[in-house]
Write a protein that holds these residues in place. Sequence first.
Motif, PDB file in Angstrom:
ATOM      1  N   LEU A 173       0.508  -5.241  -4.297  1.00  0.00           N
ATOM      2  CA  LEU A 173      -0.707  -4.628  -3.746  1.00  0.00           C
ATOM      3  C   LEU A 173      -0.695  -4.673  -2.220  1.00  0.00           C
ATOM      4  CD1 LEU A 173      -3.638  -3.540  -4.066  1.00  0.00           C
ATOM      5  CD2 LEU A 173      -4.380  -5.927  -4.198  1.00  0.00           C
ATOM      6  N   ILE A 174      -0.318  -5.805  -1.648  1.00  0.00           N
ATOM      7  CA  ILE A 174      -0.338  -5.959  -0.187  1.00  0.00           C
ATOM      8  C   ILE A 174       0.579  -4.944   0.484  1.00  0.00           C
ATOM      9  CG2 ILE A 174       0.305  -7.505   1.702  1.00  0.00           C
ATOM     10  CD1 ILE A 174      -0.682  -9.833  -0.028  1.00  0.00           C
ATOM     11  N   PHE A 175       1.813  -4.854   0.011  1.00  0.00           N
ATOM     12  CA  PHE A 175       2.757  -3.963   0.675  1.00  0.00           C
ATOM     13  C   PHE A 175       2.508  -2.495   0.312  1.00  0.00           C
ATOM     14  CE2 PHE A 175       5.044  -8.000   0.954  1.00  0.00           C
ATOM     15  CZ  PHE A 175       5.377  -7.981   2.297  1.00  0.00           C
ATOM     16  N   GLY A 176       1.923  -2.238  -0.847  1.00  0.00           N
ATOM     17  CA  GLY A 176       1.548  -0.867  -1.160  1.00  0.00           C
ATOM     18  C   GLY A 176       0.458  -0.355  -0.231  1.00  0.00           C
ATOM     19  N   VAL A 177      -0.567  -1.176  -0.026  1.00  0.00           N
ATOM     20  CA  VAL A 177      -1.653  -0.785   0.879  1.00  0.00           C
ATOM     21  C   VAL A 177      -1.153  -0.741   2.318  1.00  0.00           C
ATOM     22  CG1 VAL A 177      -3.915  -1.468   1.759  1.00  0.00           C
ATOM     23  CG2 VAL A 177      -3.410  -1.678  -0.678  1.00  0.00           C
ATOM     24  N   SER A 178      -0.289  -1.686   2.702  1.00  0.00           N
ATOM     25  CA  SER A 178       0.249  -1.690   4.063  1.00  0.00           C
ATOM     26  C   SER A 178       1.057  -0.431   4.347  1.00  0.00           C
ATOM     27  CB  SER A 178       1.124  -2.922   4.274  1.00  0.00           C
ATOM     28  OG  SER A 178       0.375  -4.115   4.138  1.00  0.00           O
ATOM     29  N   ALA A 179       1.828   0.032   3.368  1.00  0.00           N
ATOM     30  CA  ALA A 179       2.617   1.249   3.570  1.00  0.00           C
ATOM     31  C   ALA A 179       1.709   2.455   3.751  1.00  0.00           C
ATOM     32  CB  ALA A 179       3.556   1.457   2.376  1.00  0.00           C
ATOM     33  N   VAL A 180       0.654   2.548   2.955  1.00  0.00           N
ATOM     34  CA  VAL A 180      -0.275   3.681   3.105  1.00  0.00           C
ATOM     35  C   VAL A 180      -0.988   3.610   4.442  1.00  0.00           C
ATOM     36  CG1 VAL A 180      -2.248   4.876   2.097  1.00  0.00           C
ATOM     37  CG2 VAL A 180      -0.579   3.778   0.608  1.00  0.00           C
ATOM     38  N   ARG A 181      -1.389   2.413   4.853  1.00  0.00           N
ATOM     39  CA  ARG A 181      -2.044   2.261   6.157  1.00  0.00           C
ATOM     40  C   ARG A 181      -1.103   2.667   7.281  1.00  0.00           C
ATOM     41  NH1 ARG A 181      -3.046  -2.834   5.999  1.00  0.00           N
ATOM     42  NH2 ARG A 181      -5.044  -2.635   4.926  1.00  0.00           N
ATOM     43  N   GLY A 182       0.179   2.336   7.132  1.00  0.00           N
ATOM     44  CA  GLY A 182       1.150   2.740   8.144  1.00  0.00           C
ATOM     45  C   GLY A 182       1.346   4.234   8.201  1.00  0.00           C
ATOM     46  N   ALA A 183       1.133   4.916   7.064  1.00  0.00           N
ATOM     47  CA  ALA A 183       1.295   6.375   7.050  1.00  0.00           C
ATOM     48  C   ALA A 183       0.135   7.086   7.722  1.00  0.00           C
ATOM     49  CB  ALA A 183       1.442   6.869   5.613  1.00  0.00           C
ATOM     50  N   VAL A 184      -1.061   6.497   7.671  1.00  0.00           N
ATOM     51  CA  VAL A 184      -2.231   7.173   8.231  1.00  0.00           C
ATOM     52  C   VAL A 184      -2.634   6.624   9.589  1.00  0.00           C
ATOM     53  CG1 VAL A 184      -3.112   7.770   5.950  1.00  0.00           C
ATOM     54  CG2 VAL A 184      -3.801   5.607   6.991  1.00  0.00           C
ATOM     55  N   ALA A 185      -2.092   5.464   9.981  1.00  0.00           N
ATOM     56  CA  ALA A 185      -2.409   4.869  11.289  1.00  0.00           C
ATOM     57  C   ALA A 185      -1.133   4.779  12.101  1.00  0.00           C
ATOM     58  CB  ALA A 185      -3.046   3.484  11.116  1.00  0.00           C
ATOM     59  N   ASP A 186      -1.111   5.431  13.228  1.00  0.00           N
ATOM     60  CA  ASP A 186       0.110   5.521  14.042  1.00  0.00           C
ATOM     61  C   ASP A 186       0.678   4.172  14.478  1.00  0.00           C
ATOM     62  OD1 ASP A 186       0.144   8.235  13.831  1.00  0.00           O
ATOM     63  OD2 ASP A 186      -1.023   8.571  15.655  1.00  0.00           O
ATOM     64  N   PRO A 187      -0.137   3.190  14.897  1.00  0.00           N
ATOM     65  CA  PRO A 187       0.484   1.943  15.371  1.00  0.00           C
ATOM     66  C   PRO A 187       1.247   1.184  14.283  1.00  0.00           C
ATOM     67  CG  PRO A 187      -1.785   2.136  16.115  1.00  0.00           C
ATOM     68  CD  PRO A 187      -1.584   3.185  15.079  1.00  0.00           C
ATOM     69  N   ASP A 188       0.892   1.389  13.023  1.00  0.00           N
ATOM     70  CA  ASP A 188       1.517   0.635  11.942  1.00  0.00           C
ATOM     71  C   ASP A 188       2.665   1.443  11.343  1.00  0.00           C
ATOM     72  OD1 ASP A 188      -0.372  -1.380  12.232  1.00  0.00           O
ATOM     73  OD2 ASP A 188      -1.790  -0.350  10.912  1.00  0.00           O
ATOM     74  N   PRO A 189       3.839   0.835  11.157  1.00  0.00           N
ATOM     75  CA  PRO A 189       4.982   1.555  10.588  1.00  0.00           C
ATOM     76  C   PRO A 189       4.852   1.700   9.077  1.00  0.00           C
ATOM     77  CG  PRO A 189       5.616  -0.693  11.061  1.00  0.00           C
ATOM     78  CD  PRO A 189       4.193  -0.542  11.556  1.00  0.00           C
ATOM     79  N   PHE A 190       5.304   2.819   8.556  1.00  0.00           N
ATOM     80  CA  PHE A 190       5.265   3.089   7.115  1.00  0.00           C
ATOM     81  C   PHE A 190       6.509   2.572   6.409  1.00  0.00           C
ATOM     82  CE2 PHE A 190       6.805   5.981   3.780  1.00  0.00           C
ATOM     83  CZ  PHE A 190       5.826   5.789   2.817  1.00  0.00           C
ATOM     84  N   LEU A 191       7.674   2.826   6.983  1.00  0.00           N
ATOM     85  CA  LEU A 191       8.931   2.590   6.287  1.00  0.00           C
ATOM     86  C   LEU A 191       9.184   1.121   5.937  1.00  0.00           C
ATOM     87  CD1 LEU A 191      11.337   4.070   5.123  1.00  0.00           C
ATOM     88  CD2 LEU A 191      12.510   3.773   7.312  1.00  0.00           C
ATOM     89  N   PRO A 192       8.981   0.140   6.848  1.00  0.00           N
ATOM     90  CA  PRO A 192       9.272  -1.248   6.464  1.00  0.00           C
ATOM     91  C   PRO A 192       8.476  -1.719   5.247  1.00  0.00           C
ATOM     92  CG  PRO A 192       9.065  -1.072   8.836  1.00  0.00           C
ATOM     93  CD  PRO A 192       8.617   0.246   8.276  1.00  0.00           C
ATOM     94  N   ALA A 193       7.172  -1.456   5.242  1.00  0.00           N
ATOM     95  CA  ALA A 193       6.355  -1.880   4.099  1.00  0.00           C
ATOM     96  C   ALA A 193       6.766  -1.137   2.836  1.00  0.00           C
ATOM     97  CB  ALA A 193       4.873  -1.649   4.401  1.00  0.00           C
ATOM     98  N   PHE A 194       7.105   0.151   2.968  1.00  0.00           N
ATOM     99  CA  PHE A 194       7.521   0.933   1.805  1.00  0.00           C
ATOM    100  C   PHE A 194       8.828   0.408   1.229  1.00  0.00           C
ATOM    101  CE2 PHE A 194       9.782   4.555  -0.084  1.00  0.00           C
ATOM    102  CZ  PHE A 194       8.859   4.929  -1.051  1.00  0.00           C
ATOM    103  N   LEU A 195       9.768   0.050   2.074  1.00  0.00           N
ATOM    104  CA  LEU A 195      11.043  -0.481   1.600  1.00  0.00           C
ATOM    105  C   LEU A 195      10.857  -1.844   0.928  1.00  0.00           C
ATOM    106  CD1 LEU A 195      13.454   0.490   4.522  1.00  0.00           C
ATOM    107  CD2 LEU A 195      13.207   1.588   2.284  1.00  0.00           C
ATOM    108  N   ILE A 196       9.971  -2.677   1.472  1.00  0.00           N
ATOM    109  CA  ILE A 196       9.693  -3.965   0.832  1.00  0.00           C
ATOM    110  C   ILE A 196       9.039  -3.743  -0.531  1.00  0.00           C
ATOM    111  CG2 ILE A 196       8.340  -6.086   1.007  1.00  0.00           C
ATOM    112  CD1 ILE A 196       8.727  -5.984   4.011  1.00  0.00           C
ATOM    113  N   LEU A 197       8.152  -2.744  -0.610  1.00  0.00           N
ATOM    114  CA  LEU A 197       7.520  -2.415  -1.886  1.00  0.00           C
ATOM    115  C   LEU A 197       8.579  -2.007  -2.917  1.00  0.00           C
ATOM    116  CD1 LEU A 197       4.921  -1.840  -3.537  1.00  0.00           C
ATOM    117  CD2 LEU A 197       4.984   0.472  -2.607  1.00  0.00           C
ATOM    118  N   ALA A 198       9.521  -1.152  -2.500  1.00  0.00           N
ATOM    119  CA  ALA A 198      10.592  -0.744  -3.408  1.00  0.00           C
ATOM    120  C   ALA A 198      11.455  -1.938  -3.803  1.00  0.00           C
ATOM    121  CB  ALA A 198      11.447   0.340  -2.752  1.00  0.00           C
ATOM    122  N   ALA A 199      11.713  -2.838  -2.848  1.00  0.00           N
ATOM    123  CA  ALA A 199      12.513  -4.027  -3.148  1.00  0.00           C
ATOM    124  C   ALA A 199      11.792  -4.938  -4.139  1.00  0.00           C
ATOM    125  CB  ALA A 199      12.820  -4.791  -1.863  1.00  0.00           C
TER     126      ALA A 199
END
Length: 221
Positions: A173-199
Amino acid sequence: MLALYLRETRLGVRAGSGALTGILFFLAVIAVIPFGVGPDLNLLARIGPAILWIGALLAGLLGLERLFQADREDGSLDLLIAADRRHMLAATVFVKCLAHWTANILPLVAVSPLLGLFMNVPPFGIGAATLTLLVGTPAIPFIGAVGAALAVALPRGGLLVSVLVLPLTIPVLIFGVSAVRGAVADPDPFLPAFLILAALTLFFGVIGPLAAAMALRWSGD
């Protein structure tokens, strides 16, 4: 394995209203949020992706206790345990988890864009939320298989399975929400959280079936 997957998927679809119950529960969670936080559209847009993830996670926990219940009732689970060779039981659990995800959780991912519109989530955020749900939700049945295996001998183990599984799904849940937040908020990166979610999904895809197979062998002793 493909034949087993197709069989389990058909059984999951025919089992009744499992997917429909999950969708209705998902809809209920999304529907009550505006009444609790008020009609602030900007606030709903900010918290919408997190609410989508929470709703999908809670709805995904429904029906996990049925993973091995039918096999235990008809005696096939005892045969699988007795004939287990070279971790084939773990492979069977893996396929059953994939079939459960296809029949019960994938429909939740399919309706999430529509529910995202109810929360005033922007289109880019809806796309990111749907992608993260598609990648992250398979971890739910992999984790749930362990709880279902531990509670397989209990007549009413549904609540126990949810209690056992929910804390283990928090990192997803944490990394799923973090990835979405990174996609809609410029300062936060999307890819690192998304890759951790996939891992995390891959990690639980390996550990979950092995641990569930051990629990099933332990319950059969």
